[in-house]
Scaffold this motif. Structure first.
Motif, short mmCIF file in Angstrom:
data_model
loop_
_atom_site.label_atom_id
_atom_site.label_comp_id
_atom_site.label_asym_id
_atom_site.label_seq_id
_atom_site.Cartn_x
_atom_site.Cartn_y
_atom_site.Cartn_z
N GLU A 1 45.58 32.89 -18.49
CA GLU A 1 45.49 32.19 -17.20
C GLU A 1 44.93 30.80 -17.47
O GLU A 1 44.05 30.65 -18.31
N GLU A 2 45.44 29.81 -16.72
CA GLU A 2 44.89 28.47 -16.85
C GLU A 2 43.82 28.28 -15.78
O GLU A 2 44.03 28.60 -14.62
N VAL A 3 42.68 27.77 -16.22
CA VAL A 3 41.54 27.62 -15.31
C VAL A 3 40.96 26.24 -15.49
O VAL A 3 40.87 25.74 -16.62
N LYS A 4 40.56 25.62 -14.36
CA LYS A 4 39.91 24.31 -14.46
C LYS A 4 38.62 24.45 -15.26
O LYS A 4 37.89 25.42 -15.10
N LEU A 5 38.31 23.48 -16.11
CA LEU A 5 37.15 23.56 -16.99
C LEU A 5 35.87 23.88 -16.24
O LEU A 5 35.07 24.70 -16.65
N GLU A 6 35.70 23.21 -15.05
CA GLU A 6 34.45 23.42 -14.32
C GLU A 6 34.40 24.80 -13.67
O GLU A 6 33.34 25.24 -13.24
N ALA A 7 35.54 25.49 -13.62
CA ALA A 7 35.55 26.82 -13.00
C ALA A 7 35.55 27.94 -14.02
O ALA A 7 35.60 29.12 -13.67
N VAL A 8 35.49 27.59 -15.31
CA VAL A 8 35.61 28.59 -16.37
C VAL A 8 34.51 29.65 -16.28
O VAL A 8 34.78 30.84 -16.37
N VAL A 9 33.26 29.20 -16.05
CA VAL A 9 32.15 30.16 -16.04
C VAL A 9 32.35 31.20 -14.95
O VAL A 9 32.25 32.41 -15.20
N ASP A 10 32.66 30.74 -13.73
CA ASP A 10 32.84 31.68 -12.63
C ASP A 10 34.02 32.61 -12.90
O ASP A 10 33.95 33.81 -12.65
N HIS A 11 35.10 32.04 -13.42
CA HIS A 11 36.29 32.84 -13.69
C HIS A 11 36.00 33.93 -14.71
O HIS A 11 36.35 35.09 -14.52
N VAL A 12 35.31 33.53 -15.79
CA VAL A 12 34.99 34.49 -16.85
C VAL A 12 34.09 35.60 -16.31
O VAL A 12 34.30 36.78 -16.60
N ARG A 13 33.11 35.21 -15.49
CA ARG A 13 32.20 36.23 -14.96
C ARG A 13 32.97 37.21 -14.08
O ARG A 13 32.71 38.41 -14.09
N ARG A 14 33.94 36.70 -13.33
CA ARG A 14 34.74 37.58 -12.47
C ARG A 14 35.57 38.54 -13.34
O ARG A 14 35.63 39.74 -13.11
N LYS A 15 36.20 37.97 -14.37
CA LYS A 15 37.04 38.81 -15.25
C LYS A 15 36.21 39.91 -15.91
O LYS A 15 36.63 41.07 -15.98
N LEU A 16 35.04 39.53 -16.39
CA LEU A 16 34.19 40.52 -17.06
C LEU A 16 33.69 41.57 -16.08
O LEU A 16 33.53 42.75 -16.42
N GLY A 17 33.45 41.13 -14.85
CA GLY A 17 32.95 42.05 -13.83
C GLY A 17 33.99 43.11 -13.46
O GLY A 17 33.65 44.20 -13.02
N GLU A 18 35.26 42.76 -13.66
CA GLU A 18 36.33 43.69 -13.29
C GLU A 18 36.33 44.94 -14.16
O GLU A 18 36.89 45.96 -13.79
N LYS A 19 35.76 44.83 -15.35
CA LYS A 19 35.91 45.94 -16.30
C LYS A 19 34.85 47.01 -16.10
O LYS A 19 33.88 46.81 -15.45
#
Length: 417
Positions: free
Chosen positions: A399-417
RNA sequence: GUGGCCGUAGCUCAGUUUGGUUAGAGCGCCAGGUUGUGGCCCUGGAGGUCGGGGGUUCAAGUCCCCUCGGUCACCCCA
């Protein structure tokens, strides 16, 4: 061969093996903390007298003391076990009773190393001062028993004995001494000489000659006074109530002289080496006086970390778990990883990166090895567009993610598991 | 403290019996195959005072002596 090696009888514990030490200590701290025990950190060396006072006729003090003279001419010794130090600290500071303490600390004995035996080994232990209540004996034994359960050991044996007290032991010692003198010539040389001084030590001898004699020797459990007999019965009843199985071991005297009443030892039958004791302890109601304090009852145990882990190996439980991160940042531009990794870590995400300007291929190799679930990829394209590619290292979904949104995106992805 | 066995690459080991060119393998590591991709595969590379010292010999990883270390056991302990 390295020019310098760890001294004889010592060793280094490196990752991933050290992760077991971390977890074992954490499990213990949690368990004893839940029971109201507080951490005591005491010196690794003490005045030699502290140990001499508590075990003058024991091997631990007689021939295994790791002692030395310091530059001030003081005769010091590295502690051979935990109890003497904690009791000395209690006598010195007199915290209010009951005093329930735990420790995780190295111990030293100057002996030839072999399987499960080192000059520096590490013990987890507790000491509880201030009450004779047999329920405390049960509590203490249950704490050790629980730790063995925490790591998944299934085959631990608990050996239990009572050594009586100042009231009933002298008469028993007389009976034992008389018996041993009758059989003096059948004992090993070392113990022929020790009958007078400390006949209990003979019970501890493993030489076939002594064992043959002591099999029929008088047993302390048959000579307990009323109070000690009741105490012992209540300890046994308490263990049964908690579902902790034990075996009575009438000749279990343990290696230190200060024990009275309850003594116990934990053995791991899965260990094939000669050292299968993975913990032990007992009551020491007179010890505070020997170190110059007021009469105060006490009980404690020590658990050998190295031996517990050997037992775990033998049973195939409690494996090492290599350190892992959640996210690995792959950055071929050399200009984004430092910041992205930093922000991820500040947000509580375990993150790492490659250093030294490695190729993308090499960085992915490290990402794979790091155990990360996700890779955050920053290349020239992404940098130009102000984005990062977040890629699953299992499925390769990207997935392509804006640099400033990477932290939130990663936390969401990790939370899914 | 006493005794058995063992020290060759980061790790596990072959080579030592019968001394003989530049000491090998597997795994791991690094690089390339694949100018934006790891795991599998292929190719290549780096990495060794053969624990240390002395001796025998034209020649020692290999034989002899000493020493240090590891490991296991006795005693005892965690």
């Amino acid at each position: 061969m390295a020019e310098f090696q760890a001294p004889v009888g010592t060793r280094d514990v490196l990752p991933p093996e050290s992760t077991r030490w971390e977890r074992l200590t954490a499990l213990f701290a949690t368990r004893v903390g839940r029971a109201g025990y507080g951490l005591v950190v005491s010196p690794v060396f003490e005045d030699m007298g502290v140990f001499e006072r508590v075990g003058e006729s024991t091997d631990v003090v007689r021939k295994e003391m790791y002692d030395f003279e310091d530059k001030g001419g003081r005769h010091l010794a590295l502690r051979p076990e935990g109890t003497a130090s904690v009791v000395r600290a209690w006598v010195q500071h007199r915290p209010t009773l009951p005093f329930k303490a735990w420790y995780a600390a190295p111990s030293f004995r100057y002996e030839r190393p072999q399987a499960g035996r080192y000059r520096q080994h590490h013990q987890l232990g507790v000491e509880a001062l201030g009450t004779e209540d047999p329920d405390l004996d049960v509590e203490v034994i249950a704490l050790a028993w629980g730790l063995y359960g925490d790591v998944g050991l299934a085959q631990v044996r608990l050996l239990l004995n009572s050594l009586g007290d100042a009231k009933c032991r002298p008469a028993y010692l007389d009976a034992l001494r008389a018996f041993l003198l009758e059989h003096r010539e059948e004992l090993c040389d070392e113990h022929k000489a020790r009958i007078e001084e400390n006949p209990l030590r003979v019970l501890d001898c493993k030489r076939a000659s002594c064992v043959r004699v002591t099999e029929t020797a008088p047993r302390m459990v048959d000579h307990l006074c009323e109070e000690c007999a009741v105490h012992f019965e209540r300890v046994k009843a308490g263990l049964e109530e908690l579902g902790i199985s034990f075996e009575i071991a009438p000749r279990l005297v343990r290696g230190l002289d200060y024990y009275n009443r309850t003594t116990f030892e934990f053995q791991a039958p899965a260990l094939e080496s000669a050292q299968n004791g993975i913990g032990g302890g007992g009551r020491y109601d007179g010890l505070t006086e020997q170190l110059g304090g007021p009469p105060t009852p006490g009980i404690g145990f020590g658990i050998g970390i190295e031996r517990v882990l050997l037992a775990c190996d033998a049973e195939g439980v409690f494996p090492a778990a290599p350190a892992a991160v959640d996210v690995f940042v792959v950055d071929v531009t050399g200009s984004a990883a430092l910041k992205v990794v930093h922000h991820l870590r500040e947000a509580g995400v375990r993150a790492d990166q490659a250093f030294g300007g490695r190729s993308m291929k090499a960085q992915f190799k490290l990402a794979d090895r790091s155990g990360a679930q996700l890779a955050v990829v920053v290349g020239p394209d992404e940098l130009e567009r102000g984005i990062a590619t977040v890629q699953s290292l299992q499925s390769n979904d990207k997935e392509e993610v804006k640099l400033e949104a990477v932290v939130d995106h990663v936390r969401r992805k990790l939370g899914e598991k």
